[in-house]
Design a protein around this motif. Structure first.
Motif, short mmCIF file in Angstrom:
data_model
loop_
_atom_site.label_atom_id
_atom_site.label_comp_id
_atom_site.label_asym_id
_atom_site.label_seq_id
_atom_site.Cartn_x
_atom_site.Cartn_y
_atom_site.Cartn_z
N TYR A 200 0.81 -1.22 0.00
CA TYR A 200 0.00 0.00 0.00
C TYR A 200 0.85 1.27 0.00
CZ TYR A 200 -3.30 3.49 1.78
OH TYR A 200 -4.05 4.62 1.97
N PRO A 201 1.90 1.38 0.84
CA PRO A 201 2.68 2.62 0.84
C PRO A 201 3.38 2.89 -0.49
CG PRO A 201 3.07 1.35 2.85
CD PRO A 201 2.34 0.45 1.91
N GLY A 268 -5.93 -0.87 7.80
CA GLY A 268 -4.82 -0.95 8.74
C GLY A 268 -3.78 0.13 8.52
N HIS A 269 -3.65 0.59 7.27
CA HIS A 269 -2.69 1.65 6.95
C HIS A 269 -3.29 3.05 7.09
CE1 HIS A 269 0.82 -0.56 5.45
NE2 HIS A 269 -0.02 -1.42 4.91
N MET A 270 -4.60 3.16 7.10
CA MET A 270 -5.25 4.46 7.01
C MET A 270 -5.15 5.23 8.33
SD MET A 270 -9.17 5.21 5.75
CE MET A 270 -8.99 4.01 4.43
N PRO A 271 -4.67 6.45 8.31
CA PRO A 271 -4.65 7.26 9.53
C PRO A 271 -6.06 7.45 10.08
CG PRO A 271 -3.29 8.27 7.83
CD PRO A 271 -4.06 7.16 7.16
N ALA A 272 -6.18 7.56 11.39
CA ALA A 272 -7.50 7.66 12.02
C ALA A 272 -8.27 8.88 11.53
CB ALA A 272 -7.34 7.71 13.54
N ASP A 273 -7.58 10.00 11.31
CA ASP A 273 -8.30 11.19 10.88
C ASP A 273 -8.81 11.02 9.45
OD1 ASP A 273 -5.75 11.22 9.82
OD2 ASP A 273 -5.53 13.40 9.92
N THR A 274 -8.07 10.32 8.60
CA THR A 274 -8.52 10.06 7.24
C THR A 274 -9.74 9.15 7.26
OG1 THR A 274 -6.28 10.28 6.35
CG2 THR A 274 -7.88 9.10 4.99
N ARG A 275 -9.70 8.14 8.11
CA ARG A 275 -10.84 7.24 8.19
C ARG A 275 -12.08 7.97 8.68
NH1 ARG A 275 -11.03 1.20 10.96
NH2 ARG A 275 -13.17 0.75 10.40
#
Length: 391
Positions: A200-201, A268-275
């Motif tokens: 993903y990265p 799992g890779h997504m930052p909490a604020d983005t989610r």
């Protein structure tokens, strides 16, 4: 964008025959197997040959038995509480997918009343990762799905090469994956595009943005619905690249879907604020279909072809509330739930709303080995994808 159809369905002749034979003998069949083994695809391929209407209901993390029961009753258009009677009296096929998302006690509560008698006309197929016999304590036909035979796996590899380009290394890929379809597709992508094809990265920003939106929406959608959540992407190039990497699937009707295991990896890779931000946008998008003329309005404003507008009212309400919870806005979630409480009573959605009410009042729980998938800061509803999980 050049339309590309679903990945070809290859092999599985003996599995299709066995599943068909079991359904002729018993009313409840469990199809289980590892992640990415093609369980859902197998049932979808079988459905047209069953000679009876087939309805599919999905289980999601955090669901309760009452929610799935409500979902099934709406799918079969029967009155609340009449699911077992309907399946006894009518030649219908009910498919319950991803039952592993339910706790064992909830799965038992759901399936125990659905042990139909020998004269029942209806049939039930339950799809999950583990056998169900021990869980429900009943006589049930169990069918385990493994990897593809080598000749079928070769045909899948060749079909991918025809669509996306040649790639060497089939023998080694088959040995590593033992023919599991999704894992084989991953190895094809790595052979053709490099070892980081599924990292993903390593994806470009537009590809990551498109994958983020699909992971949040969790339903097959038209590309413009992705753009509604993540505007400004180079969307055509992003989707073309994701298809070539086997990270998303084309459904054949212009929509794009992401496999559950990929979704877990992305979350799992997504930052909490983005989610939280994308979940709030998804709630707004789905809620917009609740207006009069919802389907056409969504197609015009958000670009979607009706993926949400085609949902029944209870499902749209459920998805809206679910996304507000994931966004961390429990007040908006509660407001949305209360706004549709009368609808739930009229349309047989009580079970769905009970589960959502539990989720709204449930605080995030952080304990070893468990993640609350509805918590706004939860990483994902599972562990990252790797070779061992596919084996």
């Amino acid at each position: 964008m050049t339309p590309i159809g679903p990945v070809p369905f290859v092999g599985r002749v003996s599995e299709l025959d066995e599943l068909r034979q079991q359904l002729a003998l018993v009313s409840l069949v469990s199809l289980h197997g590892p992640l990415g083994s093609g369980k859902t695809r197998l049932v979808h391929e079988l459905a047209p040959s069953l000679g009876a209407p087939c309805s599919v209901v999905e289980c999601h993390p955090g669901d309760r038995a009452s929610a799935i029961r409500s979902r099934a009753e709406r799918a079969l258009r029967c009155v609340p509480g009449a699911l077992s009677a309907t399946l006894t009296q009518q030649a219908r096929v009910l498919v319950i997918d991803d039952i592993h998302h339910l706790r064992t006690d909830e799965a038992t509560s759901l399936l125990a009343p659905l042990q139909l008698g020998p004269t029942a006309l209806g049939r039930i197929v339950v799809i999950g990762r583990d056998p169900l016999t021990a869980a429900i304590g009943a006589t049930i036909a169990e069918l385990e799905l493994g990897g593809l035979a080598v000749d079928a796996a070769e045909r899948l590899w060749a079909a991918l090469a025809d669509s996306y380009g040649e790639a060497a290394g089939f023998d080694a890929a088959y040995a590593r994956t033992r023919g599991m379809p999704l894992a084989l597709r991953r190895e094809y992508a790595r052979a053709r595009l490099g070892a980081t094809a599924w990292d993903y990265p390593a994806l470009d920003a537009s590809a990551r943005g498109a994958l983020d939106a699909l992971a949040i929406l969790r339903a097959p959608v038209a590309p413009a619905a992705i753009a509604a959540l993540a505007p400004g992407l180079e969307l055509e190039a992003a989707i073309t690249g994701l298809l070539a990497r086997q990270l998303v699937d084309a459904t054949g009707d212009g929509r794009i879907a992401v496999h559950d295991v990929i979704r877990v990896e992305v979350l799992g890779h997504m930052p909490a604020d983005t989610r939280r931000r994308l979940s709030a946008a998804a709630a707004e998008l789905i809620a917009s279909t609740a207006a009069v003329g919802a389907g056409p309005r969504l197609a015009w404003q958000a670009g979607d072809d009706g993926a949400f507008g085609a949902m029944d009212q209870i499902t749209r309400a459920r998805e809206t509330v679910w996304h507000w919870i994931a966004a961390g806005d429990r007040d908006r979630a509660a407001d949305a739930l209360l706004a549709d409480r009368e609808l739930a009573e009229r349309a047989g959605g009580g079970g769905e709303f009970e589960a959502l009410l539990d989720a709204i009042g449930d605080r995030p729980r952080r304990s070893r080995g468990t993640v609350n998938p509805l918590a706004p800061d939860a990483a994902a509803d599972g562990a990252p994808l790797d070779a061992e999980r596919q084996r």
